[in-house]
Scaffold this motif. Sequence first.
Motif, PDB file in Angstrom:
ATOM      1  N   HIS A  23       0.689-119.024  22.471  1.00 26.06           N
ATOM      2  CA  HIS A  23      -0.162-118.712  21.316  1.00 26.06           C
ATOM      3  C   HIS A  23      -1.428-117.994  21.772  1.00 26.06           C
ATOM      4  O   HIS A  23      -1.900-118.177  22.889  1.00 26.06           O
ATOM      5  N   GLU A  24      -1.952-117.200  20.888  1.00 23.96           N
ATOM      6  CA  GLU A  24      -3.203-116.497  21.148  1.00 23.96           C
ATOM      7  C   GLU A  24      -4.375-117.316  20.630  1.00 23.96           C
ATOM      8  O   GLU A  24      -4.218-118.156  19.741  1.00 23.96           O
ATOM      9  N   SER A  25      -5.540-117.061  21.167  1.00 19.24           N
ATOM     10  CA  SER A  25      -6.720-117.850  20.813  1.00 19.24           C
ATOM     11  C   SER A  25      -7.094-117.700  19.341  1.00 19.24           C
ATOM     12  O   SER A  25      -7.674-118.605  18.751  1.00 19.24           O
ATOM     13  N   ARG A  26      -6.729-116.555  18.741  1.00 19.85           N
ATOM     14  CA  ARG A  26      -7.093-116.342  17.344  1.00 19.85           C
ATOM     15  C   ARG A  26      -6.110-116.957  16.359  1.00 19.85           C
ATOM     16  O   ARG A  26      -6.210-116.728  15.150  1.00 19.85           O
ATOM     17  N   GLY A  27      -5.157-117.729  16.859  1.00 23.79           N
ATOM     18  CA  GLY A  27      -4.228-118.427  15.976  1.00 23.79           C
ATOM     19  C   GLY A  27      -2.958-117.633  15.699  1.00 23.79           C
ATOM     20  O   GLY A  27      -2.568-116.776  16.495  1.00 23.79           O
ATOM     21  N   VAL A  28      -2.327-117.928  14.590  1.00 23.64           N
ATOM     22  CA  VAL A  28      -1.069-117.269  14.222  1.00 23.64           C
ATOM     23  C   VAL A  28      -1.347-115.815  13.848  1.00 23.64           C
ATOM     24  O   VAL A  28      -2.169-115.526  12.986  1.00 23.64           O
ATOM     25  N   THR A  29      -0.645-114.899  14.523  1.00 25.52           N
ATOM     26  CA  THR A  29      -0.833-113.472  14.287  1.00 25.52           C
ATOM     27  C   THR A  29       0.430-112.880  13.671  1.00 25.52           C
ATOM     28  O   THR A  29       1.479-113.521  13.593  1.00 25.52           O
ATOM     29  N   LYS A  30       0.332-111.625  13.260  1.00 25.87           N
ATOM     30  CA  LYS A  30       1.493-110.927  12.699  1.00 25.87           C
ATOM     31  C   LYS A  30       2.611-110.804  13.732  1.00 25.87           C
ATOM     32  O   LYS A  30       3.789-110.929  13.394  1.00 25.87           O
ATOM     33  N   ASP A  31       2.231-110.578  14.978  1.00 27.96           N
ATOM     34  CA  ASP A  31       3.239-110.473  16.032  1.00 27.96           C
ATOM     35  C   ASP A  31       3.960-111.796  16.237  1.00 27.96           C
ATOM     36  O   ASP A  31       5.178-111.822  16.473  1.00 27.96           O
ATOM     37  N   TYR A  32       3.235-112.889  16.138  1.00 23.75           N
ATOM     38  CA  TYR A  32       3.879-114.195  16.287  1.00 23.75           C
ATOM     39  C   TYR A  32       4.849-114.447  15.132  1.00 23.75           C
ATOM     40  O   TYR A  32       5.953-114.970  15.337  1.00 23.75           O
ATOM     41  N   LEU A  33       4.465-114.076  13.924  1.00 27.12           N
ATOM     42  CA  LEU A  33       5.347-114.241  12.777  1.00 27.12           C
ATOM     43  C   LEU A  33       6.571-113.341  12.891  1.00 27.12           C
ATOM     44  O   LEU A  33       7.672-113.726  12.475  1.00 27.12           O
ATOM     45  N   ARG A  34       6.400-112.163  13.456  1.00 28.68           N
ATOM     46  CA  ARG A  34       7.551-111.286  13.696  1.00 28.68           C
ATOM     47  C   ARG A  34       8.511-111.935  14.688  1.00 28.68           C
ATOM     48  O   ARG A  34       9.732-111.850  14.548  1.00 28.68           O
ATOM     49  N   LEU A  35       7.952-112.602  15.678  1.00 26.04           N
ATOM     50  CA  LEU A  35       8.787-113.312  16.646  1.00 26.04           C
ATOM     51  C   LEU A  35       9.578-114.410  15.954  1.00 26.04           C
ATOM     52  O   LEU A  35      10.763-114.620  16.243  1.00 26.04           O
ATOM     53  N   GLU A  36       8.960-115.109  15.030  1.00 23.84           N
ATOM     54  CA  GLU A  36       9.654-116.188  14.323  1.00 23.84           C
ATOM     55  C   GLU A  36      10.827-115.664  13.497  1.00 23.84           C
ATOM     56  O   GLU A  36      11.844-116.340  13.362  1.00 23.84           O
ATOM     57  N   THR A  37      10.701-114.468  12.934  1.00 21.60           N
ATOM     58  CA  THR A  37      11.829-113.910  12.171  1.00 21.60           C
ATOM     59  C   THR A  37      13.024-113.641  13.088  1.00 21.60           C
ATOM     60  O   THR A  37      14.178-113.727  12.635  1.00 21.60           O
ATOM     61  N   LEU A  38      12.750-113.332  14.347  1.00 21.52           N
ATOM     62  CA  LEU A  38      13.835-113.130  15.305  1.00 21.52           C
ATOM     63  C   LEU A  38      14.472-114.466  15.696  1.00 21.52           C
ATOM     64  O   LEU A  38      15.700-114.575  15.821  1.00 21.52           O
ATOM     65  N   ILE A  39      13.631-115.478  15.863  1.00 21.24           N
ATOM     66  CA  ILE A  39      14.155-116.795  16.241  1.00 21.24           C
ATOM     67  C   ILE A  39      15.067-117.344  15.154  1.00 21.24           C
ATOM     68  O   ILE A  39      16.096-117.975  15.435  1.00 21.24           O
TER      69      ILE A  39
END
Length: 231
Positions: free
Chosen positions: A189-205
Amino acid sequence: MRTLRRLKFMSSPSLSDLGKREPATAGADERGTQQRRACANATWNSIHNGVIAVFQRKGLPDQELFSLNEGVRQLLKTELGSFFTEYLQNQLLTKGMVILRDKIRFYEGQKLLDSLAETWDFFFSDVLPTLQAIFYPVQGKEPSVRQLALLHFRNAITLSVKLEDALARTHARVPPAIVQMLLVLQGVHESRGVTKDYLRLETLIQKVVSPYLGTYGLYSSEGPFTHSCIL
């Protein structure tokens, strides 16, 4: 007594002598500074070449790891130490990920899945441990070298290739390394919390893990993804 005073006066430096000595001292200091900077630059270059060699699958010669480790330790003590993390991100990791990505960025479908799986295996098993060893003196600082490297892999490779299209194919065969990659990257995780890139990763998972508990709830893949990994 007069003779003694005269000797003391004669042995004292004159103003003209002081004027001659100050530039000489300043020149020596300047040469020392230049030498230290040249030494630091040489160390930077050595670390840069060593890290890039790792990404290029060339490996490190014997004793090179120890030399690079000591180089990092010494640089952290200099005025360049405060810029170390920035340099690591913007130069070394960025260049390294480009080297890995360029070999697979034009692939699609099953070839992409297989090539990305092999790239991840190499990065996770060889590159990442070597980076952590080289930059061991930096450990303890946040973000860590491991965290920075994984985030760069996520953004520069996983999210930049056509992975979603490859997973969406009806007869796609997902290598176990792809599932491992996505789950490992999910834990960073990044220090700024949930980001758009992290949510994009979740769609792949969601396409390879079912059911999957994501940021916004529980997801279940009921589509054509018969290759889903059931937790």
